[in-house]
Scaffold this motif. Structure first.
Motif, mmCIF file in Angstrom:
data_model
loop_
_atom_site.group_PDB
_atom_site.id
_atom_site.type_symbol
_atom_site.label_atom_id
_atom_site.label_comp_id
_atom_site.label_asym_id
_atom_site.label_seq_id
_atom_site.Cartn_x
_atom_site.Cartn_y
_atom_site.Cartn_z
ATOM 1 N N ASP A 125 -4.196 1.199 -21.129
ATOM 2 C CA ASP A 125 -5.235 0.630 -22.023
ATOM 3 C C ASP A 125 -6.695 -0.145 -21.345
ATOM 4 O O ASP A 125 -7.422 -0.601 -21.964
ATOM 5 C CB ASP A 125 -4.667 -0.474 -22.673
ATOM 6 N N TYR A 126 -6.511 -0.030 -20.133
ATOM 7 C CA TYR A 126 -8.062 -0.277 -19.358
ATOM 8 C C TYR A 126 -8.705 0.838 -19.000
ATOM 9 O O TYR A 126 -8.409 1.880 -18.417
ATOM 10 C CB TYR A 126 -7.347 -1.026 -18.128
ATOM 11 N N GLU A 127 -10.034 0.682 -19.385
ATOM 12 C CA GLU A 127 -10.869 1.798 -19.205
ATOM 13 C C GLU A 127 -11.545 1.524 -17.888
ATOM 14 O O GLU A 127 -12.108 2.775 -17.039
ATOM 15 C CB GLU A 127 -11.881 1.611 -20.291
ATOM 16 N N TYR A 128 -12.076 0.661 -17.279
ATOM 17 C CA TYR A 128 -12.895 0.739 -15.931
ATOM 18 C C TYR A 128 -12.058 -0.212 -15.047
ATOM 19 O O TYR A 128 -11.386 -1.467 -15.345
ATOM 20 C CB TYR A 128 -13.890 -0.477 -16.242
ATOM 21 N N TRP A 129 -12.101 0.138 -13.672
ATOM 22 C CA TRP A 129 -11.331 -0.071 -12.617
ATOM 23 C C TRP A 129 -12.128 -0.281 -11.423
ATOM 24 O O TRP A 129 -12.953 0.488 -11.264
ATOM 25 C CB TRP A 129 -10.206 0.766 -12.267
ATOM 26 N N GLY A 130 -11.807 -1.235 -10.569
ATOM 27 C CA GLY A 130 -12.486 -1.619 -9.351
ATOM 28 C C GLY A 130 -11.881 -0.522 -8.361
ATOM 29 O O GLY A 130 -10.654 0.165 -8.634
ATOM 30 N N GLN A 131 -12.266 -0.698 -7.060
ATOM 31 C CA GLN A 131 -11.920 0.038 -5.827
ATOM 32 C C GLN A 131 -10.577 -0.491 -5.425
ATOM 33 O O GLN A 131 -9.687 0.270 -4.559
ATOM 34 C CB GLN A 131 -12.820 0.266 -4.970
ATOM 35 N N GLY A 132 -10.286 -1.656 -5.519
ATOM 36 C CA GLY A 132 -8.966 -2.318 -5.159
ATOM 37 C C GLY A 132 -9.344 -3.010 -3.679
ATOM 38 O O GLY A 132 -10.213 -2.769 -2.976
ATOM 39 N N THR A 133 -8.440 -4.042 -3.500
ATOM 40 C CA THR A 133 -8.514 -4.966 -2.289
ATOM 41 C C THR A 133 -7.263 -5.067 -1.784
ATOM 42 O O THR A 133 -6.214 -5.459 -2.562
ATOM 43 C CB THR A 133 -9.384 -6.433 -2.589
ATOM 44 N N GLN A 134 -6.916 -4.815 -0.358
ATOM 45 C CA GLN A 134 -5.658 -4.918 0.050
ATOM 46 C C GLN A 134 -5.288 -6.291 0.568
ATOM 47 O O GLN A 134 -6.221 -7.416 0.941
ATOM 48 C CB GLN A 134 -5.759 -4.114 1.633
ATOM 49 N N VAL A 135 -4.012 -6.605 -0.065
ATOM 50 C CA VAL A 135 -3.305 -7.828 0.428
ATOM 51 C C VAL A 135 -2.081 -7.686 1.265
ATOM 52 O O VAL A 135 -1.187 -6.692 0.846
ATOM 53 C CB VAL A 135 -2.931 -8.740 -0.861
ATOM 54 N N THR A 136 -2.216 -8.097 2.246
ATOM 55 C CA THR A 136 -1.095 -7.974 3.262
ATOM 56 C C THR A 136 -0.193 -9.382 3.565
ATOM 57 O O THR A 136 -0.981 -10.208 3.938
ATOM 58 C CB THR A 136 -1.416 -7.347 4.472
ATOM 59 N N VAL A 137 1.182 -9.440 3.217
ATOM 60 C CA VAL A 137 1.642 -10.642 3.555
ATOM 61 C C VAL A 137 2.649 -10.554 4.416
ATOM 62 O O VAL A 137 3.889 -9.670 4.278
ATOM 63 C CB VAL A 137 2.445 -11.409 2.193
ATOM 64 N N SER A 138 2.587 -11.105 5.734
ATOM 65 C CA SER A 138 3.546 -10.863 6.748
ATOM 66 C C SER A 138 4.644 -11.828 6.596
ATOM 67 O O SER A 138 4.597 -13.030 6.049
ATOM 68 C CB SER A 138 2.680 -11.168 8.119
ATOM 69 N N SER A 139 5.898 -11.415 7.332
ATOM 70 C CA SER A 139 6.935 -12.394 7.210
ATOM 71 C C SER A 139 7.191 -13.024 8.511
ATOM 72 O O SER A 139 6.476 -12.891 9.461
ATOM 73 C CB SER A 139 8.330 -11.290 7.054
#
Length: 124
Positions: free
Chosen positions: A110-124
């Motif tokens: 249902d979403y028409e417009y999207w960004g390029q994305g941003t990486q989230v990394t969670v280390s243990s």
């Protein structure tokens, strides 16, 4: 037309916090519902959170409820995703999306417009 840009991703330790921001250009931002989605390699893009035009309706995936907070500032054409108590399983590329229409929904189709994305990394 709405141009969407995310920022704020990065590397954080488990239990830490991170805030993602999304700016959206275009004259209709105040009438667009907005959402956050995330995706890991080999998996479908999954819903994280959504907010309607007036912030009166907010949706969260069960996996992030109580840890993530979505908000928007229509005057600045921005939305934020505050993420707390992060877990390694939150690691993903996070996408901001804009929807034509004011109603917040969880279906990515249902979403028409999207960004390029941003990486989230969670280390243990």
């Amino acid at each position: 037309q709405v141009h969407v840009v995310e920022s704020g991703g990065g590397l954080v330790q488990a239990g830490g916090s991170l805030t993602l921001s999304c700016s959206a250009s275009g004259p209709t931002f105040a009438r667009n519902a907005m959402g956050w989605f995330r995706q890991t390699p080999g998996k479908d893009r999954e819903f994280v959170s959504a907010i309607n035009w007036s912030s009166s309706t907010i949706l969260y995936a069960d996996s992030v409820k109580g840890r993530f907070t979505i908000s928007r500032d229509n005057a600045k054409s921005t939305i934020k995703l505050q993420m707390q108590s992060l877990k390694p399983e939150d690691t993903a590329v996070y996408f901001c999306a804009a929807k034509i229409g004011m109603v917040a929904v969880s279906d990515r189709d249902d979403y028409e417009y999207w960004g390029q994305g941003t990486q989230v990394t969670v280390s243990s």
